[in-house]
Design a protein around this motif. Structure first.
Motif, PDB file in Angstrom:
ATOM      1  N   UNK A 217      -3.187   4.309   6.466  1.00 42.73           N
ATOM      2  CA  UNK A 217      -3.753   3.991   5.151  1.00 42.73           C
ATOM      3  C   UNK A 217      -4.922   3.023   5.275  1.00 42.73           C
ATOM      4  N   UNK A 218      -4.792   2.036   6.154  1.00 45.62           N
ATOM      5  CA  UNK A 218      -5.863   1.042   6.296  1.00 45.62           C
ATOM      6  C   UNK A 218      -6.987   1.519   7.221  1.00 45.62           C
ATOM      7  N   UNK A 219      -6.611   2.188   8.307  1.00 41.46           N
ATOM      8  CA  UNK A 219      -7.601   2.577   9.317  1.00 41.46           C
ATOM      9  C   UNK A 219      -8.798   3.316   8.737  1.00 41.46           C
ATOM     10  N   UNK A 220      -8.565   4.454   8.057  1.00 37.04           N
ATOM     11  CA  UNK A 220      -9.710   5.233   7.578  1.00 37.04           C
ATOM     12  C   UNK A 220     -10.625   4.468   6.609  1.00 37.04           C
TER      13      UNK A 220
ATOM     14  N   UNK B 161      -2.613  -5.014   0.863  1.00 34.47           N
ATOM     15  CA  UNK B 161      -3.223  -4.802  -0.451  1.00 34.47           C
ATOM     16  C   UNK B 161      -4.497  -4.009  -0.196  1.00 34.47           C
ATOM     17  N   UNK B 162      -4.429  -2.692  -0.336  1.00 32.94           N
ATOM     18  CA  UNK B 162      -5.522  -1.841   0.112  1.00 32.94           C
ATOM     19  C   UNK B 162      -6.303  -1.229  -1.050  1.00 32.94           C
ATOM     20  N   UNK B 163      -5.595  -0.653  -1.993  1.00 32.25           N
ATOM     21  CA  UNK B 163      -6.278   0.059  -3.077  1.00 32.25           C
ATOM     22  C   UNK B 163      -6.435  -0.845  -4.302  1.00 32.25           C
ATOM     23  N   UNK B 164      -7.206  -0.370  -5.265  1.00 36.24           N
ATOM     24  CA  UNK B 164      -7.338  -1.120  -6.513  1.00 36.24           C
ATOM     25  C   UNK B 164      -5.987  -1.221  -7.218  1.00 36.24           C
ATOM     26  N   UNK B 165      -5.188  -0.173  -7.114  1.00 34.24           N
ATOM     27  CA  UNK B 165      -3.842  -0.206  -7.684  1.00 34.24           C
ATOM     28  C   UNK B 165      -2.989  -1.286  -7.032  1.00 34.24           C
TER      29      UNK B 165
ATOM     30  N   UNK C 281       0.797  -1.229   0.000  1.00 34.41           N
ATOM     31  CA  UNK C 281       0.000   0.000   0.000  1.00 34.41           C
ATOM     32  C   UNK C 281       0.821   1.265   0.000  1.00 34.41           C
ATOM     33  N   UNK C 282       1.924   1.310   0.726  1.00 34.87           N
ATOM     34  CA  UNK C 282       2.634   2.578   0.750  1.00 34.87           C
ATOM     35  C   UNK C 282       3.871   2.613  -0.136  1.00 34.87           C
ATOM     36  N   UNK C 283       3.937   1.639  -1.045  1.00 37.39           N
ATOM     37  CA  UNK C 283       5.056   1.670  -1.982  1.00 37.39           C
ATOM     38  C   UNK C 283       4.804   2.751  -3.034  1.00 37.39           C
ATOM     39  N   UNK C 284       5.689   3.743  -3.147  1.00 41.82           N
ATOM     40  CA  UNK C 284       5.523   4.734  -4.212  1.00 41.82           C
ATOM     41  C   UNK C 284       5.823   4.097  -5.567  1.00 41.82           C
TER      42      UNK C 284
END
Lengths: 477, 477
Positions: free
Chosen positions: B178-181, A427-431, A392-395
């Motif tokens: 990133x996950x919390x919200x 794995x949070x976003x669709x990206x 998730x936080x990988x740029x």
């Protein structure tokens, strides 16, 4: 009733023609028939396929027949998604067409507990058996066999493998066949068998025990009607690694199974004892089953489970190490030899200690990941490597490195690859999901399994280690 | 050194101007400065913002200055992403500009363990304190405060809440924000504090204890340099619900923390005792922290944790019920009153038993979900409702129903909504993630928290119940 021999079920997986009954083109009508037909269409079932429904017309270019009897072909297998009350008449039509098997997606039989429904189910089975047909279900999803291009979910992996699953629950079966292949768990076949009115858990266990394409067996079961035969079948099946998830072990879970498949679930400790005595491995949910099955199907070295932990992020490394520590697994400090090799790769970067875990930075140098993996696994001190990637936080720059490095894993020698477990987390976003899919595909090419949970991976490793210690077979190479 | 009072840290969260030092426009150059600047830009930091870097030009329309001294403005807060060796000179420039605080993303200080690095860190802190500045870090991500539009990740939620987090690890902090919200956990502020060379875990604990906008506190910590003061601060902070994840509790985890933040992690049992004695709740990873924090921030009823389980799929219902059973939680059969109400809603559909769990079918009738939820929570027998939705195998029609029903949850009375926990699981494909995001947004509007793991939810509920039993406060309404 005569009990046919186990491998007599083989025909179920090789129908030359299938009719799907209960296909409506109207989107507001029951979706079961469409779903099952679409499942066969999207996996490209190569046999002859016939939709049957009350509306004239076409579905996906196939003519919809109003009755089985109108189909100008012999029918091997019938998939049924029409109301329960109409199924006996349908079985008569199926017999007339020479069908060998029917799979009833249709529910509303013995699982409801009513006398009328129990009788209806019994009559259906008796008619079918008298007419040389076998029944799968009712109240189930049926058959997934990638090699035959049979499926019960749309857009499901056509890649065959050696994991065989029998699942009393359709949902848990769907979970396994949709999630498993993304993680590198490929199926010989999966059978969702529901009420088990005819083909039951014992038949299927015996079948999978003898099935040469199945090397590892998974079972989701809520209950059985013949404890003694079931125990014998379990023991036979446990000659292969056998992973069992028993639903309804707790009192509240038992209440749930009653309204689900009508099973008498039985007391939890009895089941645990049964599974253990047979030599099976008990797990508590489908994720645990997939985690463990991945270790068996990928034949990860099993001697001591000395793990090297590498990946992105120091905090993540601490978490992994603690998780391993709590599970009683080893994360040994690297030997001077390994540290020397790592020093050569990373150069004289100030302060790098090359303990274990290590943070894979700089991740941006060509081949640095493969070099690191070879350095770590060069000796015999490390059984497996957990490569953890938080997405998730990988740029974007790091994402690009991840993509590139994962694509080169396939170039590693097999002796290194079989020691690698990839943990994709956050794995949070669709990206993130998109990137995860790319990484998963690279790992499939390299034969490397994917995990999503640190604690799940550690639990699976302890069970895997325990299994091999019990079986004294050492490394299952 | 004088210890300033806790709330003296308040200024950290209200800078009127920020300079970000170490911003390069070249994609192949170090990305830290760009990342932190982008974080402020995407969350729309409303103050005055100045990039500083060695290349002349602009970044996102902002002039890049070559030195802090060239900026024609007073600077409150400096974010630093340049090599460690250059930071003392930078601190001199910052002092000249009247800065009150510096946050060092820069690593390469005491965490490396070398004498020279330890000395460099000490000198920096001494200089800053002598010049009226405070240091956050080094080796950390800094500050997230939605209400001030400060952030350390791009595209992060600007919605303020009442969860306050202090994290020694940047990665674990990023994970939480990133996950919390997405799950309904909104932040008063989060501080990633790294090496804690100046502002440390004790200052931050005391600050959060007194901070009126923080109602629930989360801590990720690897070590402390003053056990006695830390214990006192922990006790003070535990006047609010205090959730602590201690990294490096196991021996292998301790090896990991040494190379991460240079902390002496201390023995696991000592830490567990310390946390328990202070009245804090110990968890084993960030997911467990988020699960539990959601229950506290949403003020879910806490008396007995009698749970109703409803959702899609019988097999999933069995799994949930077993998970609750193993955790020792109640899934009571519904009373005749509740069953009567359910019967009225669902009509005389054959065989529906309305035990608990129940399968929410037909899910396609308008308002049926809200009616079911009101019927179940109408009396006092149910404390919370677990609404579980497996996304991966839902066909489009079911997805549409899920979307519609979730959007109407906001119409339920608050007394019903605060009892609902939504479990989204089997998020496998990008489509699933997209649908999950829609459901999450509907739940945020209705004030309903989101969970991703059945066992995680059950574990959080047992801890929550235990906390309230210990605190004898009954329902935390």
């Amino acid at each position: 009733m005569n009990q046919p021999k186990a491998l007599d079920l083989e025909f179920l997986f090789h129908p030359q023609s299938i009719a799907v009954v209960g296909v409506s083109t109207q989107q507001d009508k029951a979706a079961g028939g469409r779903w099952l037909l679409n499942s066969l269409l999207t996996i490209k079932y190569p046999g002859r396929l016939y939709p049957v429904g009350s509306e004239a017309g076409e579905y996906a270019g196939l003519k919809i027949y109003s009755s089985l009897r109108d189909i100008p072909d012999r029918l091997d297998h019938i998939i049924v998604a029409i109301p329960a009350a109409a199924t006996l008449q349908l079985a008569r039509d199926a017999a007339a067409k020479g069908a060998k098997s029917m799979h009833l997606f249709t529910a509303g039989f013995s699982e409801l507990g009513g006398e009328a429904e129990v009788r209806m189910e019994k009559e259906l089975v008796e008619f079918m058996r008298a007419n040389g047909m076998r029944l799968l279900g009712p109240n189930c999803m049926g058959i997934y066999r990638p090699a035959s291009r049979m499926a019960f979910l749309e857009n499901i992996s056509p890649t065959p493998g050696n994991f065989g699953l029998l699942s009393q629950s359709g949902g848990n079966g769907m979970k396994a066949i949709s999630l498993g292949p993304r993680r590198g768990l490929f199926f010989s076949k999966a059978v969702s068998y529901g009420n088990a009115a005819d083909i039951n858990e014992i038949d299927l266990l015996e079948y999978f025990a003898d099935d040469p394409e199945t090397k590892v067996i998974g079972v989701y079961i809520e209950g059985t009607r013949d404890g003694r035969r079931f125990a014998a079948a379990l023991q036979k099946a446990a000659q292969k690694p056998l992973i069992v998830y028993k639903g309804g072990k707790t009192e509240v879970g038992r209440n749930a199974t009653l309204s689900h498949t009508g099973s008498l679930a039985g007391a939890g400790p009895v089941w645990s004892g049964l599974i253990k005595q047979a030599g099976g491995i008990e797990v508590n949910d489908m994720d645990e089953m997939i985690d463990l099955a991945l270790l068996f199907t990928h034949r990860v070295p099993s001697q001591r489970m000395n793990t090297a932990i590498i990946g992105l992020g120091g905090g993540a490394g601490v978490l992994m190490a603690d998780t391993w520590g709590r599970a009683g697994l080893n994360v040994p400090l690297f030997s001077p030899e390994v540290r020397g090799r790592l020093q050569q790769i990373y150069g004289s970067e100030a302060g790098r200690s090359f303990r274990n875990p290590i943070d894979v930075v700089p991740f941006d140098r060509r081949n640095i990941l493969n070099q690191t993996l070879e350095a770590i696994t060069g000796g015999s001190e490390i059984d497996c490597v957990l490569l953890h990637l938080a997405l998730v936080f990988a740029p974007e720059t790091i994402r690009e490195f991840i993509r590139n490095h994962m694509a080169t894993l396939v170039e590693l020698p097999q002796s290194v690859r079989r020691r690698i477990l990839v943990l994709l987390h956050e794995i949070v976003t669709e990206d993130d999901r998109h990137l995860a899919t790319e990484v998963e595909e690279s790992c499939h090419r390299a034969g490397i399994p994917i995990f999503y949970s640190a604690s799940g991976t550690a639990l699976a490793l302890t069970r895997y280690l325990q299994y091999h210690q019990n079986h004294k077979s050492g490394d299952c190479r």
